[in-house]
Design a protein around this motif. Structure first.
Motif, mmCIF file in Angstrom:
data_model
loop_
_atom_site.group_PDB
_atom_site.id
_atom_site.type_symbol
_atom_site.label_atom_id
_atom_site.label_comp_id
_atom_site.label_asym_id
_atom_site.label_seq_id
_atom_site.Cartn_x
_atom_site.Cartn_y
_atom_site.Cartn_z
ATOM 1 N N ARG A 115 8.752 -36.958 -8.718
ATOM 2 C CA ARG A 115 7.771 -36.124 -9.652
ATOM 3 C C ARG A 115 6.272 -36.749 -9.701
ATOM 4 N NH1 ARG A 115 8.621 -34.495 -15.686
ATOM 5 N NH2 ARG A 115 6.727 -33.554 -16.248
ATOM 6 N N PRO A 128 25.391 -37.064 -12.567
ATOM 7 C CA PRO A 128 26.725 -36.495 -12.984
ATOM 8 C C PRO A 128 27.042 -35.186 -12.338
ATOM 9 C CG PRO A 128 25.080 -36.614 -14.758
ATOM 10 C CD PRO A 128 24.480 -36.997 -13.814
ATOM 11 N N VAL A 129 25.821 -34.361 -12.379
ATOM 12 C CA VAL A 129 26.001 -32.933 -11.582
ATOM 13 C C VAL A 129 26.594 -33.066 -10.284
ATOM 14 C CG1 VAL A 129 24.848 -30.931 -11.202
ATOM 15 C CG2 VAL A 129 24.577 -31.915 -13.379
ATOM 16 N N GLY A 140 23.676 -26.678 -19.491
ATOM 17 C CA GLY A 140 22.831 -25.588 -18.600
ATOM 18 C C GLY A 140 22.821 -26.037 -17.143
ATOM 19 N N ASP A 141 22.903 -27.258 -16.765
ATOM 20 C CA ASP A 141 22.682 -27.808 -15.235
ATOM 21 C C ASP A 141 23.746 -27.696 -14.290
ATOM 22 O OD1 ASP A 141 23.422 -29.848 -16.542
ATOM 23 O OD2 ASP A 141 21.632 -30.969 -15.885
ATOM 24 N N MET A 142 25.227 -27.352 -15.223
ATOM 25 C CA MET A 142 26.239 -27.340 -14.430
ATOM 26 C C MET A 142 26.419 -25.815 -13.704
ATOM 27 S SD MET A 142 27.746 -29.970 -13.622
ATOM 28 C CE MET A 142 29.268 -29.244 -12.903
ATOM 29 N N GLY A 185 29.695 -36.015 -17.072
ATOM 30 C CA GLY A 185 28.538 -36.880 -17.501
ATOM 31 C C GLY A 185 29.240 -38.331 -17.051
ATOM 32 N N PRO A 224 17.603 -24.860 -2.465
ATOM 33 C CA PRO A 224 18.075 -24.491 -4.011
ATOM 34 C C PRO A 224 18.495 -23.446 -3.973
ATOM 35 C CG PRO A 224 15.931 -25.690 -3.901
ATOM 36 C CD PRO A 224 16.176 -25.246 -2.482
ATOM 37 N N ASN A 253 19.470 -30.602 -11.111
ATOM 38 C CA ASN A 253 18.330 -30.841 -11.641
ATOM 39 C C ASN A 253 17.835 -32.252 -11.002
ATOM 40 O OD1 ASN A 253 16.933 -28.766 -12.999
ATOM 41 N ND2 ASN A 253 17.876 -29.062 -14.862
ATOM 42 N N GLU A 254 18.744 -32.888 -11.115
ATOM 43 C CA GLU A 254 18.563 -34.479 -10.718
ATOM 44 C C GLU A 254 18.760 -34.873 -9.517
ATOM 45 O OE1 GLU A 254 20.522 -37.032 -13.860
ATOM 46 O OE2 GLU A 254 19.071 -36.129 -15.471
ATOM 47 N N TYR A 311 13.152 -31.461 -2.086
ATOM 48 C CA TYR A 311 12.806 -30.048 -1.548
ATOM 49 C C TYR A 311 11.891 -29.472 -2.445
ATOM 50 C CZ TYR A 311 13.218 -25.037 -0.034
ATOM 51 O OH TYR A 311 12.676 -23.868 0.329
ATOM 52 N N ARG A 312 11.788 -29.747 -3.752
ATOM 53 C CA ARG A 312 10.948 -29.273 -4.812
ATOM 54 C C ARG A 312 9.541 -29.843 -4.812
ATOM 55 N NH1 ARG A 312 12.553 -28.903 -10.998
ATOM 56 N NH2 ARG A 312 10.578 -28.136 -11.709
ATOM 57 N N TYR A 313 9.512 -31.189 -4.539
ATOM 58 C CA TYR A 313 8.198 -31.611 -4.585
ATOM 59 C C TYR A 313 7.614 -32.268 -3.247
ATOM 60 C CZ TYR A 313 9.688 -32.354 -9.387
ATOM 61 O OH TYR A 313 10.030 -32.199 -10.757
ATOM 62 N N ARG A 348 1.918 -33.942 -5.504
ATOM 63 C CA ARG A 348 2.964 -33.200 -5.179
ATOM 64 C C ARG A 348 3.242 -31.735 -4.965
ATOM 65 N NH1 ARG A 348 5.643 -31.062 -9.416
ATOM 66 N NH2 ARG A 348 5.359 -32.415 -11.399
ATOM 67 N N LEU A 355 17.256 -24.672 -16.355
ATOM 68 C CA LEU A 355 18.348 -24.731 -17.076
ATOM 69 C C LEU A 355 18.374 -26.298 -17.679
ATOM 70 C CD1 LEU A 355 21.053 -23.323 -14.592
ATOM 71 C CD2 LEU A 355 20.192 -22.280 -16.506
ATOM 72 N N PRO A 356 18.775 -26.192 -18.798
ATOM 73 C CA PRO A 356 18.729 -27.451 -19.709
ATOM 74 C C PRO A 356 19.461 -28.472 -18.933
ATOM 75 C CG PRO A 356 18.752 -25.866 -21.197
ATOM 76 C CD PRO A 356 19.036 -25.310 -19.740
#
Lengths: 364, 346
Positions: free
Chosen positions: A43, A63-64, A90-92, A139, A337, A348-349, A356-358, B332, B342-343
């Protein structure tokens, strides 16, 4: 923002970049263990600021990403039941199982709820005594104490409608696996700061010694990462392999003792499958027998649930630092994604999601 | 009319997901796969917040929006104000002077009339503040359990000044990118109530009208090439939409994007990016580069625009791509979100 801006300051970063440049005499590969560190690196473009001799490798610390497909399938099966309220971070929710994900279960009418703490799930259980409330306890060592507390608290309150689907993994055995691999490419490690804040640094000493690898406990902001990289490079250049602590504003050698005690009370260490990697001995946590009544896998009898992973997904190799996201033939084509084959693309991690995102296109 | 019902974009899901309304890539895909091929028209193809239509030599802007926010009352506003300001703002983003609104209400059986009174009173006050009249409406009641209390739809008509062309197609390399204030407040304010999370600093929604800012720019002799309010998907979605629809590149400077500490702190805690969090009273204005300084001066002197800032520039490079220059000086992509934000776990 106080206590964050200071660690993202370009002027403060410059001397660290110059110091790293001045130290390096030959190529080195450093693995950042934690997915949060990976996202910070990509990022903020930290890897672009480093001299070309330094290669950053993304580690298994998301962890996800490492939650096995079988457990996601079990989560989907349990959440699909009409008598269940399924609570998760949320991220799961978007992580693909072999056939579906939790967001799809929600769209089909399943009661799937995002919570911000396992204690929120406990409250849902208390407020809905006629429903079965399940929390997806995912986690590393970081989230284990709060999850342990929720289970212990559920027993104390006599809540018989609360259970947890446990997907806890431990960092040190994963590092052992990465460093023991014949394909090992890693010269030094940035250990995950939050994990060490709970567990301390003791477990890392024998790993550093056995594998002759410097390990620097490092936080997540750009300046932290640059400082951690500097500490690893200095050790490598000096031929040392010790455990050092960059994150001393939070991490104590002994960790957080009450949190560790709580985890020991509720969980036991067991063998565990990592998505894309396979079973790593004694690398996970499961509920102790005394808490079996809170184990969602027993409550709902989901033995045998779970399909295969996509044969095209190479997230396991990405997680071990053997290939980079863009070296996977499916990256950005079969796997995006919007249509992730593996969790490294959806989390997210995850390293693939970060690239892909950045970095999807060349930015120049 | 020639209807095309073939689907040009394959959709991953065969049922609607929440993210189909989130302002990100999934919503865009849904529009392109289902709505746009079916409804194709010149005005729709312009891809703007309001359609600009010629009626007997007059140019009218026409728009509609539906409001399903939960909770209905949040710090800094409520669903009624949102429904008025949202539609007024969509008209303003076409450069139009907002004139008339319609209101459609879907009420759930059992909904308290006292609360309805409060919502309606807010709508009237908001309409008065914007100088628009609510001239027609519709009311439906649905069975208990099927309506979440209250849903609102507003549609609006405004008059577009002669000769003014505002829209993605007008954006040119060299244009400056401005925001009218700090971003991300509305999303954080709603989340803090909905999820029961108390952040260190209470954050109020920025919910408010933008037509005054647009009028000030036009009266001050600045003709924006494009305007867009940053609602769902936040600032990042707006920049991506304009880059794609206008076939230009956009480069923005992270350090210049205003975000208040309360929003930054809440997002940091939850693992969200404030650039993707919804606003309800902020616009992104694309103006010719040589008018940027004047435009900023005007915005900052106008109520609601005190925090305006220049955040970037339109480029020729990489049409359809938004590049963020980070605080550390690296570059970037600032992409559209794939699903909802999502959190995170930790």
């Amino acid at each position: 923002m106080r206590f964050v801006d200071e660690y993202r300051d370009a002027a403060a970063a410059r001397p660290w970049i110059e110091a790293i440049r001045a130290l390096v005499t030959r190529p080195w590969a450093i693995m950042e263990v934690c997915g949060g560190q990976t996202h910070s690196i990509v990022r903020f473009g930290i890897d672009e600021l480093l001299p070309p001799e330094i290669r950053l490798i993304h580690g298994p610390g998301c962890p996800v990403c490492v939650t096995p497909v079988e457990l996601v399938d079990k989560a989907v099966a349990i959440a699909s039941r009409p008598d269940v309220i399924f609570c998760s971070f949320g991220d799961m929710l978007r992580v693909p199982g072999s056939g579906s994900d939790l967001l799809e279960v929600k769209s089909r009418g399943g009661d799937v709820r995002i919570v911000y703490s396992p204690l929120d799930a406990l409250k849902v259980a208390q407020d809905n005594p006629l429903r079965k409330v399940v929390f997806f306890a995912v986690g590393f060592e970081t989230t284990a104490p709060a999850n342990a507390m929720a289970v212990a608290e559920a027993r104390r309150r006599g809540l018989s409608n609360f259970s947890v689907l446990v997907s806890h993994v431990l960092v040190p055995p994963a590092l052992e696996a990465v460093l023991s691999s014949p394909q090992r490419q890693v010269d030094g490690l940035l250990a995950a700061g939050h994990v060490c804040a709970i567990m301390g640094t003791g477990e890392y000493e024998p790993i550093a010694k056995r594998h002759r690898v410097p390990i620097v406990v490092t936080a997540f902001e750009p300046l932290d990462l640059l400082q951690g990289i500097h500490m690893v490079i200095r050790q490598l250049e000096e031929g040392r392999h010790e455990v050092e602590n960059q994150y001393d504003r939070l991490v104590r050698p002994e960790g957080n003792l009450p949190a560790r005690e709580l985890v020991r009370e509720v969980f036991r260490v067991k063998d565990r499958a990592w998505r894309g990697i396979g079973v790593i001995p004694m690398s996970g946590l499961g509920l102790r027998e005394a808490y079996a009544a809170f184990d969602a896998e027993r409550v709902f009898d989901v033995e045998g649930v779970g399909g295969p992973e996509s044969p095209h997904c190479r997230s396991g190799l990405v997680l071990q630092g053997i290939i980079r996201p863009r070296e996977c033939p499916a990256f950005g084509t079969l796997c995006t994604p919007d249509n992730p084959l593996g969790a490294t693309m959806v989390s997210n991690e995850g390293a693939c999601a970060a690239y892909y995102r950045y970095r999807r296109h060349a930015t120049d | 009319m020639d209807f095309q019902l073939n689907c040009p974009v394959p959709l991953r899901h065969d049922t609607i997901q929440m993210a189909h309304g989130g302002g990100g890539r999934m919503m865009r895909d849904l529009l392109e796969a289902v709505m746009l091929p079916a409804f194709r028209s010149e005005a729709l193809d312009a891809r703007h917040d309001a359609a600009v239509l010629s009626v007997d030599g007059c140019r009218l802007a026409f728009t509609t929006d539906t409001y399903v926010v939960r909770p209905r009352f949040f710090p800094g506003g409520n669903i009624g104000e949102l429904a008025v300001y949202g539609t007024v703002n969509d008209l303003a983003m076409a450069g139009a002077r907002p004139l008339y609104l319609s209101v459609g209400m879907v009420l759930e059986e059992g909904y308290a009339i006292e609360e309805l009174r409060r919502v309606v009173a807010s709508m009237k006050a908001a309409a008065d503040r914007c100088g628009v009249s609510i001239v027609t409406g519709d009311t439906k009641v649905v069975d208990r359990g099927k309506g979440d209390g209250l849903y609102l739809n507003t549609a609006g008509i405004g008059a577009v000044p002669r000769g003014l062309q505002v829209g993605p197609a007008q954006v040119r390399p060299g244009d400056a990118v401005l925001v009218s204030g700090d971003v991300g407040r509305h999303g954080v304010a709603v989340m803090s109530v909905r999820e029961g999370i108390a952040f260190g600093t209470p954050v109020e929604s920025d919910c408010g009208p933008l037509h005054g800012l647009v009028r000030a720019l036009l009266d001050g002799g600045v003709a924006p090439t494009c305007l867009r309010d940053a609602t769902r998907g936040g600032l990042a979605a707006v920049l991506n939409e304009i880059a794609t629809d206008g076939r230009v590149g956009v480069e923005v400077l992270e350090a210049d994007i205003p975000v208040i500490p309360g929003v930054e702190g809440a997002c940091e805690m939850l693992g969200l990016d404030p650039l993707y969090v919804a606003c309800e009273g902020r616009m992104v204005a694309f103006v010719p580069g040589d008018a940027a300084a004047r435009a900023l001066e005007i915005l900052r002197a106008t109520p609601g625009g005190e925090g305006a800032a220049r955040i970037g520039t339109v480029t020729e490079k990489g049409p359809g791509t938004v590049i963020l220059r980070t605080r550390l000086g690296t570059r970037r992509i600032l992409d559209l979100l794939s699903g909802e934000q999502l959190p995170r776990i930790c």
